[in-house]
Design a protein around this motif. Structure first.
Motif, PDB file in Angstrom:
ATOM      1  N   PRO A   9       0.827  -1.212   0.000  1.00 34.13           N
ATOM      2  CA  PRO A   9       0.000   0.000   0.000  1.00 34.13           C
ATOM      3  C   PRO A   9       0.860   1.261   0.000  1.00 34.13           C
ATOM      4  O   PRO A   9       1.996   1.258   0.490  1.00 34.13           O
ATOM      5  CB  PRO A   9      -0.797  -0.116   1.305  1.00 34.13           C
ATOM      6  CG  PRO A   9      -0.779  -1.570   1.633  1.00 34.13           C
ATOM      7  CD  PRO A   9       0.531  -2.091   1.138  1.00 34.13           C
ATOM      8  N   LEU A  10       0.317   2.330  -0.559  1.00 36.51           N
ATOM      9  CA  LEU A  10       1.034   3.593  -0.634  1.00 36.51           C
ATOM     10  C   LEU A  10       0.144   4.692  -0.055  1.00 36.51           C
ATOM     11  O   LEU A  10      -0.588   5.367  -0.781  1.00 36.51           O
ATOM     12  CB  LEU A  10       1.391   3.907  -2.090  1.00 36.51           C
ATOM     13  CG  LEU A  10       2.236   5.157  -2.343  1.00 36.51           C
ATOM     14  CD1 LEU A  10       3.607   5.040  -1.687  1.00 36.51           C
ATOM     15  CD2 LEU A  10       2.391   5.394  -3.851  1.00 36.51           C
ATOM     16  N   PRO A  11       0.173   4.870   1.284  1.00 33.20           N
ATOM     17  CA  PRO A  11      -0.662   5.916   1.881  1.00 33.20           C
ATOM     18  C   PRO A  11      -0.154   7.311   1.539  1.00 33.20           C
ATOM     19  O   PRO A  11       1.050   7.534   1.427  1.00 33.20           O
ATOM     20  CB  PRO A  11      -0.568   5.630   3.383  1.00 33.20           C
ATOM     21  CG  PRO A  11       0.664   4.817   3.564  1.00 33.20           C
ATOM     22  CD  PRO A  11       0.907   4.088   2.282  1.00 33.20           C
ATOM     23  N   ALA A 388     -15.133  20.555   6.292  1.00 37.88           N
ATOM     24  CA  ALA A 388     -14.669  19.285   6.850  1.00 37.88           C
ATOM     25  C   ALA A 388     -13.561  19.539   7.869  1.00 37.88           C
ATOM     26  O   ALA A 388     -12.663  20.346   7.628  1.00 37.88           O
ATOM     27  CB  ALA A 388     -14.155  18.377   5.733  1.00 37.88           C
ATOM     28  N   ARG A 389     -13.634  18.837   8.984  1.00 42.66           N
ATOM     29  CA  ARG A 389     -12.594  18.955   9.998  1.00 42.66           C
ATOM     30  C   ARG A 389     -11.287  18.333   9.527  1.00 42.66           C
ATOM     31  O   ARG A 389     -10.197  18.829   9.785  1.00 42.66           O
ATOM     32  CB  ARG A 389     -13.059  18.270  11.296  1.00 42.66           C
ATOM     33  CG  ARG A 389     -12.060  18.374  12.465  1.00 42.66           C
ATOM     34  CD  ARG A 389     -12.450  17.406  13.577  1.00 42.66           C
ATOM     35  NE  ARG A 389     -12.255  16.025  13.152  1.00 42.66           N
ATOM     36  CZ  ARG A 389     -13.149  15.058  13.314  1.00 42.66           C
ATOM     37  NH1 ARG A 389     -14.317  15.319  13.861  1.00 42.66           N
ATOM     38  NH2 ARG A 389     -12.892  13.829  12.903  1.00 42.66           N
ATOM     39  N   GLY A 390     -11.406  17.181   8.809  1.00 45.90           N
ATOM     40  CA  GLY A 390     -10.210  16.450   8.409  1.00 45.90           C
ATOM     41  C   GLY A 390      -9.662  15.649   9.573  1.00 45.90           C
ATOM     42  O   GLY A 390     -10.351  15.393  10.562  1.00 45.90           O
ATOM     43  N   GLY A 391      -8.401  15.242   9.438  1.00 47.68           N
ATOM     44  CA  GLY A 391      -7.750  14.496  10.496  1.00 47.68           C
ATOM     45  C   GLY A 391      -7.990  13.002  10.458  1.00 47.68           C
ATOM     46  O   GLY A 391      -7.421  12.262  11.255  1.00 47.68           O
ATOM     47  N   GLY A 392      -8.830  12.535   9.529  1.00 45.04           N
ATOM     48  CA  GLY A 392      -9.161  11.116   9.485  1.00 45.04           C
ATOM     49  C   GLY A 392      -8.375  10.356   8.440  1.00 45.04           C
ATOM     50  O   GLY A 392      -7.749  10.936   7.550  1.00 45.04           O
ATOM     51  N   THR A 393      -8.410   9.025   8.567  1.00 51.03           N
ATOM     52  CA  THR A 393      -7.824   8.133   7.560  1.00 51.03           C
ATOM     53  C   THR A 393      -8.962   7.500   6.764  1.00 51.03           C
ATOM     54  O   THR A 393      -9.902   6.944   7.340  1.00 51.03           O
ATOM     55  CB  THR A 393      -6.974   7.038   8.217  1.00 51.03           C
ATOM     56  OG1 THR A 393      -5.866   7.646   8.877  1.00 51.03           O
ATOM     57  CG2 THR A 393      -6.443   6.058   7.166  1.00 51.03           C
ATOM     58  N   VAL A 394      -8.878   7.585   5.450  1.00 49.78           N
ATOM     59  CA  VAL A 394      -9.924   7.079   4.572  1.00 49.78           C
ATOM     60  C   VAL A 394      -9.507   5.723   4.013  1.00 49.78           C
ATOM     61  O   VAL A 394      -8.410   5.572   3.466  1.00 49.78           O
ATOM     62  CB  VAL A 394     -10.188   8.063   3.416  1.00 49.78           C
ATOM     63  CG1 VAL A 394     -11.216   7.500   2.439  1.00 49.78           C
ATOM     64  CG2 VAL A 394     -10.645   9.404   3.967  1.00 49.78           C
ATOM     65  N   VAL A 395     -10.381   4.742   4.148  1.00 53.30           N
ATOM     66  CA  VAL A 395     -10.157   3.418   3.555  1.00 53.30           C
ATOM     67  C   VAL A 395     -10.663   3.471   2.118  1.00 53.30           C
ATOM     68  O   VAL A 395     -11.849   3.692   1.871  1.00 53.30           O
ATOM     69  CB  VAL A 395     -10.895   2.324   4.353  1.00 53.30           C
ATOM     70  CG1 VAL A 395     -10.654   0.955   3.720  1.00 53.30           C
ATOM     71  CG2 VAL A 395     -10.440   2.333   5.811  1.00 53.30           C
ATOM     72  N   THR A 396      -9.747   3.297   1.162  1.00 61.11           N
ATOM     73  CA  THR A 396     -10.092   3.511  -0.251  1.00 61.11           C
ATOM     74  C   THR A 396     -10.709   2.284  -0.927  1.00 61.11           C
ATOM     75  O   THR A 396     -11.296   2.410  -2.004  1.00 61.11           O
ATOM     76  CB  THR A 396      -8.836   3.916  -1.053  1.00 61.11           C
ATOM     77  OG1 THR A 396      -7.856   2.881  -0.918  1.00 61.11           O
ATOM     78  CG2 THR A 396      -8.268   5.225  -0.541  1.00 61.11           C
ATOM     79  N   HIS A 397     -10.559   1.093  -0.360  1.00 64.94           N
ATOM     80  CA  HIS A 397     -11.098  -0.134  -0.968  1.00 64.94           C
ATOM     81  C   HIS A 397     -10.591  -0.310  -2.400  1.00 64.94           C
ATOM     82  O   HIS A 397     -11.346  -0.727  -3.284  1.00 64.94           O
ATOM     83  CB  HIS A 397     -12.626  -0.128  -0.943  1.00 64.94           C
ATOM     84  CG  HIS A 397     -13.214  -0.034   0.428  1.00 64.94           C
ATOM     85  ND1 HIS A 397     -13.290  -1.111   1.278  1.00 64.94           N
ATOM     86  CD2 HIS A 397     -13.714   1.028   1.107  1.00 64.94           C
ATOM     87  CE1 HIS A 397     -13.849  -0.731   2.429  1.00 64.94           C
ATOM     88  NE2 HIS A 397     -14.106   0.568   2.345  1.00 64.94           N
ATOM     89  N   MET A 398      -9.334   0.046  -2.639  1.00 62.41           N
ATOM     90  CA  MET A 398      -8.715  -0.125  -3.960  1.00 62.41           C
ATOM     91  C   MET A 398      -9.441   0.690  -5.037  1.00 62.41           C
ATOM     92  O   MET A 398      -9.465   0.311  -6.202  1.00 62.41           O
ATOM     93  CB  MET A 398      -8.659  -1.596  -4.365  1.00 62.41           C
ATOM     94  CG  MET A 398      -7.896  -2.474  -3.396  1.00 62.41           C
ATOM     95  SD  MET A 398      -7.706  -4.184  -3.944  1.00 62.41           S
ATOM     96  CE  MET A 398      -9.381  -4.784  -3.843  1.00 62.41           C
ATOM     97  N   ASP A 399     -10.027   1.810  -4.652  1.00 59.28           N
ATOM     98  CA  ASP A 399     -10.840   2.606  -5.565  1.00 59.28           C
ATOM     99  C   ASP A 399     -10.151   3.941  -5.816  1.00 59.28           C
ATOM    100  O   ASP A 399     -10.001   4.769  -4.915  1.00 59.28           O
ATOM    101  CB  ASP A 399     -12.221   2.826  -4.952  1.00 59.28           C
ATOM    102  CG  ASP A 399     -13.216   3.441  -5.928  1.00 59.28           C
ATOM    103  OD1 ASP A 399     -12.800   4.278  -6.752  1.00 59.28           O
ATOM    104  OD2 ASP A 399     -14.403   3.083  -5.854  1.00 59.28           O
ATOM    105  N   ALA A 416      -5.057  17.656   8.263  1.00 61.82           N
ATOM    106  CA  ALA A 416      -4.674  16.837   7.110  1.00 61.82           C
ATOM    107  C   ALA A 416      -5.576  15.616   6.992  1.00 61.82           C
ATOM    108  O   ALA A 416      -6.074  15.077   7.992  1.00 61.82           O
ATOM    109  CB  ALA A 416      -3.220  16.407   7.231  1.00 61.82           C
ATOM    110  N   THR A 417      -5.784  15.174   5.746  1.00 58.10           N
ATOM    111  CA  THR A 417      -6.536  13.956   5.460  1.00 58.10           C
ATOM    112  C   THR A 417      -5.571  12.908   4.916  1.00 58.10           C
ATOM    113  O   THR A 417      -4.677  13.229   4.134  1.00 58.10           O
ATOM    114  CB  THR A 417      -7.643  14.243   4.430  1.00 58.10           C
ATOM    115  OG1 THR A 417      -8.563  15.182   4.979  1.00 58.10           O
ATOM    116  CG2 THR A 417      -8.386  12.975   4.046  1.00 58.10           C
ATOM    117  N   LYS A 418      -5.783  11.669   5.315  1.00 62.10           N
ATOM    118  CA  LYS A 418      -4.917  10.579   4.868  1.00 62.10           C
ATOM    119  C   LYS A 418      -5.744   9.528   4.149  1.00 62.10           C
ATOM    120  O   LYS A 418      -6.845   9.191   4.589  1.00 62.10           O
ATOM    121  CB  LYS A 418      -4.207   9.950   6.080  1.00 62.10           C
ATOM    122  CG  LYS A 418      -3.321   8.750   5.753  1.00 62.10           C
ATOM    123  CD  LYS A 418      -2.681   8.210   7.027  1.00 62.10           C
ATOM    124  CE  LYS A 418      -1.876   6.945   6.773  1.00 62.10           C
ATOM    125  NZ  LYS A 418      -1.272   6.416   8.028  1.00 62.10           N
TER     126      LYS A 418
END
Length: 447
Positions: A9-11, A388-399, A416-418
């Protein structure tokens, strides 16, 4: 044929940026790139393609066409050349055809092969292998094509083309340009007339481009929808094509400029086919400062430059009837909605449940992770605006579209958003990070 996506993975993180500025070009339109390669493969002569999207999805289509007997190669001048084999000239490939992440690639190729007496196995990556293929195998079986699929009508799939295909008339049960195109392509090598009835209009790139290649195709508007009829067993003639910029790719810098204070950008040479401009129409309705400059025609398609400035957006209701013209853009529209004043409601989204991921669920989870309030049902989503507040990690599901959408969010969020994995951005927009950072964005590998 294998995908070149790396295994690890490449976050990436995206953080608040200053104003975005500059004139940019996004990659060539993905829908037209797939079709240019496929139609060139079954035309007579050499088709040349400039501006082809050189992303993994399209490269996999080029490899598949070569494996089927039509040589598709990139010259040192950047121009792609396809040596066509004629409407009935495709042959059985020696190896499985790997379509990577591309639903468009595999579904259109199934139509292309369906009425030629060949045998081919189609495979894809983990994400594509979860997507339903029954919506294509059902109508193609009516031509006489045989399929063996994994459980649930999924990949891997083996196709045996019909030796004596019969023409069909098929009414689309759901609005899908991919299904419509697959049936029309099967009709190309079928005697007589094949008709697709679409109650709701969808992208018409297939009809426009086939006409350009010399196909005998007619579109008639009737009370029950568009009737698209193709007359089979007429040869196509090779073409010289210039692929304009992809409006789905333009969506990301466009929304980024709208939500990032002080931004003023121009996105050049974007295709403005009316079946693809739903997002632009919606953002303008929300108060977005978007003007279209330098309108012109190229390859049968209207193109122009998008001049986009930062705007204070307002929440609206996006009608279900608009969904077919912007189905891929709802993730990034949801990001725009999170920075609007008021509530944005989007309807008619059931198709998002069967994209590269369950995009509706993935979008909602990403918004929640970054402090945005939402409500949803099977085919609708409401997003509360205000920033948006941000600060979260988003699970992309390979999308890829989930990844790019939330990287755009981070440019205007308080924190920041990750995104957990950005590898799949390469399937449609190989230089996304470089292009965005070149305008002043702050996208970088996560620590």
């Amino acid at each position: 044929m294998t995908s070149h996506t790396p295994a690890d993975p490449l976050p990436l993180t995206s953080s608040r940026a200053g104003a975005l500025n500059g004139r940019i070009r996004v990659p060539g339109d993905k829908s037209m790139s797939h079709r240019a390669l496929m139609f060139g493969a079954i035309a007579i002569g050499e088709t040349t393609i400039r501006g082809l999207l050189e992303a993994e999805d399209v490269i996999n289509t080029a490899k598949a066409m070569t494996a089927l007997g039509a040589d598709a190669t990139r010259g040192p001048d950047g121009v792609w050349r396809v040596q066509g084999v004629g409407v009935a000239g495709l042959r059985s490939p020696a190896q499985p055809l790997d379509f990577g992440n591309s639903g468009t690639g595999v579904r259109l190729a199934m139509g292309l092969m369906a009425t030629t007496p060949l045998t081919a196995t189609c495979v894809g990556d983990a994400s594509l292998s979860k997507r339903p293929m029954g919506r294509v195998t059902v109508p193609l079986s009516q031509f006489g094509t045989q399929f063996e699929t994994a459980e649930g009508n999924r990949l891997p799939l083996t196709l045996k083309g019909a030796r004596n295909p019969v023409p069909v008339t098929y009414t689309l049960p759901v609005a899908s340009a991919q299904v419509k195109s697959a049936v029309l392509l099967a009709g190309l090598n079928t005697p007589g007339k094949t008709t697709v009835i679409e109650p709701t209009p969808t992208r018409d790139h297939t009809e426009r481009m086939l006409k350009g290649f010399g196909a005998k195709i007619a579109v008639e508007k009737k009370a029950d929808g568009n009737h698209i009829t193709i007359e089979g067993q007429h040869e196509l003639k090779a073409q010289d094509l210039d692929v304009p910029g992809d409006p789905s790719s333009a969506a990301f810098p466009m929304v980024a400029a709208l939500i990032t204070p002080g931004s003023d950008i121009v996105i050049e040479n974007i295709m403005l086919n009316p079946t693809r401009t739903g997002l632009i129409d919606t953002l303008v309705e929300m108060g977005g400062n978007i003007t279209i400059e330098n309108r012109r025609l190229a390859g049968g398609e209207e193109v122009g430059d998008l001049h986009v400035k930062h705007s204070q957006l307002k929440g609206i209701t996006v009608p279900a009837a608009r969904a077919p013209s912007m189905i891929d853009e709802y993730p990034v529209l949801s990001v725009a909605a999170s920075f609007a004043n008021g509530v944005t409601r989007m309807e008619g989204l059931e198709e998002l449940r069967v994209k590269e991921s369950d995009r509706l669920a993935a979008v909602e989870a990403g918004l929640h992770a970054n402090g945005v309030t939402t409500r949803s049902g099977h085919d609708w989503l409401e997003v509360d605006g205000g920033g948006a507040r941000g600060g979260g990690t988003v699970v992309t599901h390979m999308d890829h579209r989930i990844a790019m959408s939330f990287l755009v969010m981070g440019l205007a969020s308080a924190e920041a958003t990750k995104v957990d994995d950005s590898r799949f951005i390469a399937t449609s927009f190989p230089d996304f990070t470089g292009l965005m950072n070149g305008m002043g964005a702050r996208l970088k590998p996560a620590a």
